[in-house]
Design an enzyme around this catalytic site. Structure first.
Site, PDB file in Angstrom:
ATOM      1  N   LEU B  62       0.817  -1.218   0.000  1.00  0.00           N
ATOM      2  CA  LEU B  62       0.000   0.000   0.000  1.00  0.00           C
ATOM      3  C   LEU B  62       0.853   1.273   0.000  1.00  0.00           C
ATOM      4  CD1 LEU B  62      -3.015  -0.988   2.278  1.00  0.00           C
ATOM      5  CD2 LEU B  62      -2.775  -1.163  -0.205  1.00  0.00           C
ATOM      6  N   ASP B 303      -0.287  -9.538  -4.783  1.00  0.00           N
ATOM      7  CA  ASP B 303       1.016  -8.850  -4.759  1.00  0.00           C
ATOM      8  C   ASP B 303       0.880  -7.473  -5.418  1.00  0.00           C
ATOM      9  OD1 ASP B 303       3.659  -8.250  -4.321  1.00  0.00           O
ATOM     10  OD2 ASP B 303       4.468  -9.675  -5.776  1.00  0.00           O
TER      11      ASP B 303
HETATM   12 ZN   LIG Z   1       7.459 -10.420  -2.853  1.00  0.00          ZN
END
Ligand SMILES: [Zn+2]
Lengths: 333, 428
Positions: B62, B303
């Site tokens: 984030l 991810d």
């Molecule tokens: Zn990673």
């Protein structure tokens, strides 16, 4: 040198290098990014065009007015003496205005957005752009952004099409043909844009290619270039028509790709004794600059078999042809 | 009388084997009832929609604190809500690193105001430098649900052993980004023909597998649960499968991009396809899909790795690794169901109960009394990925311009509608 001479040469040019007329050149690209995108006919066309300029370069007065009023920007984001000089000479012999835009003398450096670089170049309003960049794909990215023709003068380990074309030109002059020739490329294939562009073009032209290096200097899946893979120099060059030696960067030894330059040279340095294994008419190429005693023995480099300096001479003519053809493509003339 | 009733949806609760077209009622932020003809103060017609537990992404970046131009807690949470996610685990590679209880606490406190449950992952090592342990106990007390040096492989095996031993009493998994730097080298994409052809430096599968192998052995040695992030190779799948068969407590996740794309698909030098680990070959992708279906891989994780356009516009060698995924995840992975690779219930399991179990979370299912985190999506809806319409601050998606089928419409967070008809209604 008066205009009279120029006009005479321009007329000669017209008769020698424009067999196809202004429109509909047998060449379908507005940029020259790699040999991968060229058909056999397109490569032959560029080599034919190069012949005309090669003849011009033998004259006492080598300058022709073909690109008078055209501005060429040579952008070198990586140090280069040979390719850069060759392009500069080619542009000047065509009477173009040649501007150098180098990373060393500007704020441009590795890490700048390619889009910003392209916008800067576009804003300068040049007609042709020649680009050398340390990052693979940089020339293609710039070409995508730029309306004017882009010529790739080497991008990372990816491609160096003008070098491949001058190598082919040199071989064609030596043998009168390309199809069916057997060529061995020796050395650091993994990091060589010259090898990649040559392997692709040679496959397109129906040539037989062999590569030879320690496995640490070969890229993954290299056999997909359609070449045979060797690790033993004498086997690789047996019966070949041409041997292309690649420059070994000294830092490869410290990166662990091979133990020492000494051991590399013992196994891969092309010596006079090797030449007996190749075809009797075999010629030697090297993109330069050469490391005497590392990849090529001095006497081999200087022998009549060596076309290394012919390559340099050919490079100017081939680049003149490429600049000329791409300018026609770009300007629609 | 219930607060909110989702009417006539196909309710799928993979944790309990529920798959029925029915109403689902919510009261006081919790699942209150399942059945026909339920009435509430508010109702949403879910005819033709799948109603499932809110999706859980145990691996996102984030960029907050420190790199808010790429993403921040709110924009990331909105992207999550738009993608059907109700729980995010944010990785600690922020600036500064989430390696202390104070940073973890700050994240947890600020997350009260965003439309997603935030479960931070703390660092294994201070500053992700791989030299000394981060304050693991402090971070767990502040709300960290796992530890990871994601973005970096822990090069020092001795430190990794200590991290696993030390983490054991806290009952949290250690999440690894398996990467042996000496094998990874200067690689920028999968080692293979595509890299050769493009003149780009390759990353061998061994760079990943060597650390997976080491850390499985350390998990067996220490008894600490190991979770392997973004598995990308057939060899890695095999290591995890064998370890699980031998009784080692190891779980694994795969990303939507590794499940659907290969290096051969990559448009030349498109930095929106550059991530670590890189897209691998067709055999690797097939192995990941099979492992997702058979349960060797228990979670899909995006991810989600935002980067600003000016960062991704660099040459391929210089551009940062990472692609975003929150808003495209469901639409992307539903293709695996249509292709017959996995059942819809199993796919949803890997997005809900699977990650919940890895992290020991109480969510990810729809039992009466569970927190009402829900995702309602139309499995048939075609839509076009338009990055300029993302809630994420970043645009680095390999699916830009692609047509996907299946779109989240309503997202409910602890009983509150945070996304309605594809529009995020909280935090605007
Ligand atoms: Zn990673």
């Amino acid at each position: 040198m008066g205009d009279e001479v120029m006009v005479t040469q321009e007329e000669k040019m017209a008769s020698t290098i424009e067999p196809h007329g202004a429109k509909g050149l047998p060449f379908a690209h507005t940029d020259l990014l790699d040999t991968a995108e060229l058909t056999g006919a397109e490569i032959s066309f560029l080599l034919d065009q190069s012949e005309a300029f090669f003849e011009i370069n033998k004259r006492q007065v080598k300058k022709v007015p073909t690109l008078r009023g055209v501005t060429i920007m040579d952008c070198f984001f990586e140090p280069s003496t040979r390719t850069r000089s060759s392009f500069e000479l080619a542009g000047k012999r065509l009477s173009a205005d040649v501007i150098n835009f180098s990373a060393a003398g500007s704020s441009l450096k590795k890490g700048e957005s390619l889009r910003d670089t392209a916008r800067t170049l576009a804003a300068m309003g040049t007609d042709l752009i020649v680009v050398r960049h340390p990052a693979a794909g940089a020339a293609a990215s710039l070409a995508e952004e730029l309306a004017v023709p882009v010529i790739n003068a080497g991008d990372g380990c990816h491609a160096h099409p003008t070098q491949a074309l001058l190598d082919l030109f040199t071989l064609r002059r030596a043998f009168g043909r390309l199809e069916g020739l057997k060529v061995a490329i020796i050395g650091d294939i993994a990091h060589s844009r010259v090898a990649r562009s040559n392997l692709l073009a040679m496959r397109t032209l129906g040539m037989e290619t062999r590569i030879c290096a320690p496995p640490t200097l070969l890229p993954a899946a290299v056999e997909r270039y359609g070449c045979s893979v060797f690790h033993h120099l004498p086997s690789a060059i047996a019966g070949v028509d041409a041997i292309m030696m690649l420059r070994i960067q000294r830092e490869r030894a410290s990166s662990g790709a091979f133990p020492s330059l000494r051991e590399y040279a013992r196994n891969y340095c092309l010596t006079r004794a090797h030449l007996a294994l190749a075809a009797p008419h075999c010629v030697i190429l090297h993109p330069g600059p050469i490391n005497r005693g590392v990849e090529i023995a001095s006497d081999v480099a200087d022998s009549p078999r060596s076309l290394i300096l012919d390559q340099v001479t050919a490079g100017v003519a081939v680049r003149m042809a490429i600049l000329y053809v791409l300018w026609q493509q770009g300007s629609g003339q | 009388m219930f607060d909110l009733v989702l009417k006539n949806g196909r309710v799928i609760d993979p944790a309990h084997g529920v798959d029925a077209t029915t109403d689902l009622a919510i009261r006081d932020g919790r699942v209150a009832a399942l059945g026909a003809g339920l009435a509430g103060a508010e109702g949403i017609d879910c005819t033709g929609l799948v109603v499932c537990p809110g999706l859980i992404d145990l691996h996102v970046h984030l960029r907050d604190p420190g790199q808010e131009w790429k993403e921040d807690l709110l924009s990331g949470a909105q992207a999550a809500a738009a993608g059907g996610f109700t729980t995010l685990c944010c990785m600690p590679n922020t600036v500064p690193t989430n390696d202390t209880g104070a940073i973890t606490r700050d994240l947890v406190e600020r997350a009260v105001a965003i439309p997603v449950h935030l479960r931070p992952v703390g660092a294994i090592s201070r500053g992700l430098a791989g030299k000394e342990l981060a304050e693991i106990g402090e971070m767990v007390s502040a709300g960290a649900v796992a530890i990871s040096d994601d973005g970096c492989g822990v090069q020092d095996g001795h430190l990794m052993r200590h991290a696993m031993e030390y983490a054991r009493p806290f009952k949290i998994p250690v999440i690894i980004h398996p990467q042996d730097d000496t094998l990874f080298g200067h690689g920028v994409m999968n080692e293979g023909w595509r890299a050769t052809e493009l003149g780009l430096a390759g990353i061998p599968a061994a760079a990943e597998e060597a650390q997976i192998d080491r850390d499985i052995r350390l998990s067996a040695l220490t008894g600490t649960r190991l979770h392997v992030a973004h598995l990308s190779t057939a060899g890695g799948v095999e290591l995890v499968r064998r370890a699980q068969a031998a009784g080692v407590a190891v779980s694994a996740e795969a990303t939507p991009h590794h499940l659907l794309l290969t290096d051969a698909d990559m448009p030349a030098y498109d930095t929106h396809w550059k991530m670590s680990p890189p897209l691998r070959g067709a055999a690797d992708r097939a192995a990941l899909v099979a492992a997702l279906a058979d349960g060797t891989i228990q979670a899909i994780a995006t991810d989600h790795a935002p980067h600003a356009p000016q960062e991704k516009e660099l040459p391929f060698d210089d551009a940062p690794f990472g692609v975003i995924g929150l808003e495209t995840c469901l639409g992307v992975v539903l293709a695996l169901v249509r292709d017959g690779r996995i059942s819809l219930a199993d796919l949803l399991h890997r997005l809900t109960a699977g990650p919940a179990r890895i992290l020991g979370l109480a969510t990810g299912h729809l039992a009466v009394g569970a927190v009402a985190d829900l995702c309602c999506f139309d499995p048939q809806a075609p839509w076009r990925v338009e990055p300029e319409r993302f809630y994420s601050k970043s645009r680095n998606s390999p699916w830009a311009g692609q047509e996907l089928t299946g779109r989240p419409l309503h997202t409910i967070l602890a009983g509150r509608i945070v996304c309605r008809d594809g529009t995020v209604v909280e935090g605007r």
